[in-house]
Design an enzyme around this catalytic site. Structure first.
Site, PDB file in Angstrom:
ATOM      1  N   HIS A  72     125.585  10.229  57.944  1.00  0.00           N
ATOM      2  CA  HIS A  72     125.916  10.404  56.531  1.00  0.00           C
ATOM      3  C   HIS A  72     127.399  10.656  56.301  1.00  0.00           C
ATOM      4  O   HIS A  72     127.909  10.349  55.224  1.00  0.00           O
ATOM      5  CB  HIS A  72     125.091  11.549  55.936  1.00  0.00           C
ATOM      6  CG  HIS A  72     123.697  11.143  55.581  1.00  0.00           C
ATOM      7  ND1 HIS A  72     123.284  10.957  54.286  1.00  0.00           N
ATOM      8  CD2 HIS A  72     122.627  10.854  56.355  1.00  0.00           C
ATOM      9  CE1 HIS A  72     122.013  10.586  54.273  1.00  0.00           C
ATOM     10  NE2 HIS A  72     121.589  10.519  55.525  1.00  0.00           N
ATOM     11  N   ASP A  73     128.085  11.191  57.276  1.00  0.00           N
ATOM     12  CA  ASP A  73     129.519  11.401  57.114  1.00  0.00           C
ATOM     13  C   ASP A  73     130.304  10.171  57.550  1.00  0.00           C
ATOM     14  O   ASP A  73     131.085   9.615  56.777  1.00  0.00           O
ATOM     15  CB  ASP A  73     129.980  12.615  57.920  1.00  0.00           C
ATOM     16  CG  ASP A  73     131.449  12.933  57.651  1.00  0.00           C
ATOM     17  OD1 ASP A  73     131.774  13.243  56.495  1.00  0.00           O
ATOM     18  OD2 ASP A  73     132.266  12.845  58.585  1.00  0.00           O
ATOM     19  N   VAL A  76     130.352   6.651  55.628  1.00  0.00           N
ATOM     20  CA  VAL A  76     130.903   6.573  54.276  1.00  0.00           C
ATOM     21  C   VAL A  76     132.431   6.588  54.330  1.00  0.00           C
ATOM     22  O   VAL A  76     133.071   7.630  54.227  1.00  0.00           O
ATOM     23  CB  VAL A  76     130.358   7.704  53.382  1.00  0.00           C
ATOM     24  CG1 VAL A  76     130.891   7.555  51.963  1.00  0.00           C
ATOM     25  CG2 VAL A  76     128.832   7.677  53.362  1.00  0.00           C
ATOM     26  N   ASP A  80     135.386  12.025  58.374  1.00  0.00           N
ATOM     27  CA  ASP A  80     136.373  13.047  58.009  1.00  0.00           C
ATOM     28  C   ASP A  80     135.752  14.335  57.479  1.00  0.00           C
ATOM     29  O   ASP A  80     136.438  15.148  56.852  1.00  0.00           O
ATOM     30  CB  ASP A  80     137.345  12.486  56.975  1.00  0.00           C
ATOM     31  CG  ASP A  80     136.682  12.178  55.632  1.00  0.00           C
ATOM     32  OD1 ASP A  80     135.431  12.199  55.558  1.00  0.00           O
ATOM     33  OD2 ASP A  80     137.406  11.911  54.654  1.00  0.00           O
ATOM     34  N   HIS A 198     115.091   7.402  64.371  1.00  0.00           N
ATOM     35  CA  HIS A 198     113.833   7.663  63.663  1.00  0.00           C
ATOM     36  C   HIS A 198     112.717   8.069  64.615  1.00  0.00           C
ATOM     37  O   HIS A 198     111.585   8.286  64.179  1.00  0.00           O
ATOM     38  CB  HIS A 198     113.391   6.414  62.884  1.00  0.00           C
ATOM     39  CG  HIS A 198     114.203   6.151  61.658  1.00  0.00           C
ATOM     40  ND1 HIS A 198     113.944   5.097  60.814  1.00  0.00           N
ATOM     41  CD2 HIS A 198     115.272   6.793  61.128  1.00  0.00           C
ATOM     42  CE1 HIS A 198     114.822   5.109  59.817  1.00  0.00           C
ATOM     43  NE2 HIS A 198     115.641   6.120  59.990  1.00  0.00           N
ATOM     44  N   ASP A 248     107.287  10.227  64.752  1.00  0.00           N
ATOM     45  CA  ASP A 248     106.632   9.803  65.988  1.00  0.00           C
ATOM     46  C   ASP A 248     105.651  10.907  66.368  1.00  0.00           C
ATOM     47  O   ASP A 248     106.056  11.986  66.802  1.00  0.00           O
ATOM     48  CB  ASP A 248     107.684   9.598  67.091  1.00  0.00           C
ATOM     49  CG  ASP A 248     107.077   9.264  68.447  1.00  0.00           C
ATOM     50  OD1 ASP A 248     105.830   9.141  68.533  1.00  0.00           O
ATOM     51  OD2 ASP A 248     107.835   9.134  69.416  1.00  0.00           O
ATOM     52  N   ASP A 256     113.539   9.148  72.183  1.00  0.00           N
ATOM     53  CA  ASP A 256     113.130   8.218  73.230  1.00  0.00           C
ATOM     54  C   ASP A 256     112.776   6.867  72.627  1.00  0.00           C
ATOM     55  O   ASP A 256     112.878   6.652  71.416  1.00  0.00           O
ATOM     56  CB  ASP A 256     111.958   8.779  74.042  1.00  0.00           C
ATOM     57  CG  ASP A 256     110.715   9.073  73.194  1.00  0.00           C
ATOM     58  OD1 ASP A 256     110.627   8.561  72.050  1.00  0.00           O
ATOM     59  OD2 ASP A 256     109.846   9.823  73.651  1.00  0.00           O
TER      60      ASP A 256
END
Length: 334
Positions: A72-73, A76, A80, A198, A248, A256
């Protein structure tokens, strides 16, 4: 808790984002180096590593948060730590955008920052702490140790206004996801590997009920549907309710390659999971990673490295924040 949706187009105005995959893989002169703090704060990486371990023992979900933060950082525009900034009277925090739904544990980034500051005040950036905590969180989850460069500096402003433009969404087409990651120099097997994140954490029902109501998505494995319906009994779930489905069910706390076997068996929770296992561009890599965890880890490590080096602020750009949630200028205001 971690991955609830996912991650990462627009005319890109930053040169590092327009590198071809081949150039990015060879490494560009972006100002980052291994062991950047070896002279100014030699204990920095050890302190971060120990803090991540301690926090993981107390709060298992922190490792998911560290992993999600780097997506998420860094996706974009720049790696930073703009994600960590709180809202101000003039600007909205990235943390408060719809795309950041489910992100949490930011207070523990401050815990790590405080530990580093006690050793070396004003030296280590929040951007490097964010990246290194992700690196060490991956290890906590049973993933590979990935050597990552440091030397990032912190941005001074939120990038909330461009989050939608740069961050891939779990409901977007696989073409859009590949294109957005590709702009960062991450190729198709790298994208397939990154979505392997995920394999850990949980997905909030808000993000998957459209596959269950008003009718069940026929692409879902019918043996998996009763469990999903049990966990998500409401067509319009309360975003604040504790209603989740584990990504999972077999190894929910381990990074994994079981994720790839699950999505080939139509047990992926999100639309992007289903597309990944069925699109002709990505399916061969899904099958290869389902068979070989070593191959998954190799591609995952390479892709995380590229993501962590996306257009960083270095040299005299940006700043070293005193607190990760506030730009330094706000400390100086009366």
């Amino acid at each position: 808790m971690a991955p609830k949706c996912f991650i990462l187009l627009a005319v890109l105005s930053f040169s590092a984002l327009s590198l071809s995959p081949s150039l990015a893989e060879e490494g560009q002169d972006n100002g980052l180096v291994m062991n950047f703090y070896k002279e100014t704060c030699p204990q920095a990486e050890d302190i971060i590593r120990e803090q991540v371990k301690l926090l993981y023992k107390r709060h298992k979900n922190t490792a998911f948060s560290w992993l999600r933060n780097i997506f998420h950082d860094c996706a974009v525009q720049s790696c930073d730590a703009s994600l960590l900034l709180d809202s101000t009277r003039r600007t909205l925090s990235e943390k408060e955008t719809d795309r950041s739904f489910g992100l949490r544990n930011f207070r523990y980034i401050e815990t790590i920052k405080e530990a580093v500051e006690r050793e070396c005040p004003g030296v280590v950036s929040c951007a490097d702490i964010l990246v290194l905590s992700a690196r060490d969180g991956i290890v906590s989850l049973g993933g590979p140790h990935i050597p990552l460069k440091t030397g990032r500096r912190d941005g001074r402003r939120s990038r909330a206004d461009v989050v939608e433009q740069f961050l891939p969404d779990h409901n977007e087409s696989i073409s859009a996801v590949l294109e957005k990651f590709g702009a960062m120099g991450i190729n198709t097997p790298g994208v397939v590997a990154l979505l392997g994140a995920h394999s850990v954490g949980r997905t909030h029902c808000v993000k998957l009920v459209h596959r269950l109501y008003p009718e069940v998505d026929s692409a879902l494995n019918p043996d998996h549907v009763p469990h999903m319906l049990k966990k998500c009994p409401d067509a319009i779930p309360d975003p604040k309710a504790v209603q989740y489905v584990r990504n999972d069910r077999g190894t929910p706390m381990i990074l994994d390659n079981n994720y790839y076997r699950n999505i080939l068996d139509n047990k992926g929770l999100l639309i992007v999971d289903h597309q990944l296992a069925n699109d002709k561009r990505t399916k061969p890599y899904v099958k290869k990673m389902a068979k070989s965890q070593d191959y998954f880890f190799k591609e995952f490590s390479r892709a995380i490295t590229l993501l962590s080096e996306n257009n960083p602020l270095t040299g005299t750009k940006g700043e070293i924040r005193k607190q990760c949630n506030i730009a330094n200028k706000h400390h100086e205001e009366p």
